[in-house]
Each structure stands twice: as C-alpha cells, then as structure tokens.
Design a protein around this motif. Sequence first.
Motif, PDB file in Angstrom:
ATOM      1  N   GLY A 138       0.837  -1.193   0.000  1.00 23.66           N
ATOM      2  CA  GLY A 138       0.000   0.000   0.000  1.00 23.66           C
ATOM      3  C   GLY A 138       0.871   1.240   0.000  1.00 23.66           C
ATOM      4  N   LYS A 139       0.682   2.090   0.993  1.00 23.06           N
ATOM      5  CA  LYS A 139       1.479   3.315   1.081  1.00 23.06           C
ATOM      6  C   LYS A 139       2.800   3.104   1.820  1.00 23.06           C
ATOM      7  CE  LYS A 139      -0.314   5.352   5.402  1.00 23.06           C
ATOM      8  NZ  LYS A 139      -0.978   6.539   5.986  1.00 23.06           N
ATOM      9  N   SER A 151       6.842   5.206   5.622  1.00 19.06           N
ATOM     10  CA  SER A 151       5.753   5.889   4.927  1.00 19.06           C
ATOM     11  C   SER A 151       5.988   7.387   5.069  1.00 19.06           C
ATOM     12  CB  SER A 151       4.391   5.499   5.518  1.00 19.06           C
ATOM     13  OG  SER A 151       4.249   6.025   6.829  1.00 19.06           O
ATOM     14  N   ASP A 212      -3.415   2.516   6.519  1.00 20.15           N
ATOM     15  CA  ASP A 212      -3.786   2.358   5.112  1.00 20.15           C
ATOM     16  C   ASP A 212      -4.937   1.364   5.018  1.00 20.15           C
ATOM     17  OD1 ASP A 212      -4.040   1.974   2.387  1.00 20.15           O
ATOM     18  OD2 ASP A 212      -1.885   1.956   2.011  1.00 20.15           O
ATOM     19  N   ARG A 214      -6.317   0.093   2.593  1.00 29.49           N
ATOM     20  CA  ARG A 214      -6.168  -0.873   1.492  1.00 29.49           C
ATOM     21  C   ARG A 214      -5.368  -2.103   1.921  1.00 29.49           C
ATOM     22  NH1 ARG A 214      -3.054   2.664  -2.661  1.00 29.49           N
ATOM     23  NH2 ARG A 214      -2.020   3.167  -0.673  1.00 29.49           N
TER      24      ARG A 214
END
Length: 230
Positions: A138-139, A151, A212, A214
């Motif tokens: 993800g991020k 991140s 995140d 996601r």
Amino acid sequence: MKRILLVEDDANLGTLLQDYLQLKGKFEVVLSKDGDEGLREFTKSDFDLLILDVMMPKKDGFTLGKEIRKMNQQVPIIFATAKAMIDDKTQAFNLGGDDYITKPFRIEELLLRINALLKRTATTGTKEEEKPTKFKIGKYDFDFMAQVISSDAGQQKLSTKEAALLRLLCLHTNEVLTREEALLNIWNDDNYFNGRSMDVFLSKIRKYLKEDPRVEIINVHGRGYKLLVN
C-alpha cells in the motif's frame, strides 16, 4: 566446525554442556560465566549460535540478547531458563530469540534444537538470498534487511521476528500463509507457545499497517493468514 557461545553462570552445568556438545555435537564451545563476559566474547570473535541462560548475575540473558541483536540480527539465539511462564517465552521471542528451552532439560533435546537451528540457518542462507527483501505494501515501503517500515508519516523499526513474519506475508500477498509454515520457518516448531507468540507479533504488525485501509491481514479459519493489498 561450528562455534557456539554458551553463557551459563552455573559452573557445573556449563562445563557439562560444554563437554557434551563438543564430544557429541562436535562443536567448538566457548563458555562464559556471566552476561558481561559473554558480551566480551561475542564482540571479539565469530559464533554460529548462542545459548544464553536468562537468570545470571551482572547482566541477565534477556539484556545480553537485546544488546547482541543490536550488533547482529542473524546469529541464532537459544534462551535457557528455569522460568516456564508464557510471558517469559514471549519476551524471549520479542527480543529476537530463535528458540527457548526450559530447565531442567535433557542435553539430547538441546542438541536436537541446536542442529535444527543450524540446519535452518544454512538452508536460509542459500535459498533466501534469491527472494526479494524490499516490498511495497500500500502506502508503506518495507525493507526486510533494515527491518523498517516506512511511509510519509515516518519509520517503524521492527524486531527480527516481526520482520521475518511480515516478509513471509509479503511473499504470499493475497494468498494464504499457513500457520504451520510461518511457525516452522521462523520458530522451527509449531507448538502452542510459539503460536501464542506469533499471534502477538501479528497484532503488532497490524497496528503498524493500520493507517492504510487498502492493507489488511486477515485470519483464514483453520488455515492461517492472508495479507490483502488492494
């Protein structure tokens, strides 16, 4: 010949273990009587495996293990202690220990654990090099070798076990990682206590990735876990 650092404050037990492992296991065993001496021996020489008694004067085994992990993330560590509480076992693995044996133990069992760890280390050294060590989740950016999740919000340092577990999940992204595979790969034993310890690590990893939406680590009932990245 593999070299083992044995840190044990009980002189009789230490000598017994040293003689047995050198005779039966054909290892070179360096014996230290306390944590301070053990740290000095570790810093001046190379070892293939460490056996650290937990209850010692001057510097206990957990403190010694923590200091060694700051210098070396790879050398296998077996903690040996008279304590059998789950909290102590969890602490041992949180500090980067690879195995835990409770006193009194049979020397034959210790030898089996040593051989299993050294075999796993040798196998990992040849095959793991071919697998990726950096992942995009993800991020987040995950660097297995540095044991860091990054991140825009900053960095999160991981323990050795957390990094190994997250890497396995990443290698199985959107696929099931069985509980048995994770335990045998990282702990070399799928017993109850190791399973409880792994659950603690999974909870921590979920917290590291929670910002995140996601990214999700789900339990797959009766099988294991799945890292979902949408």
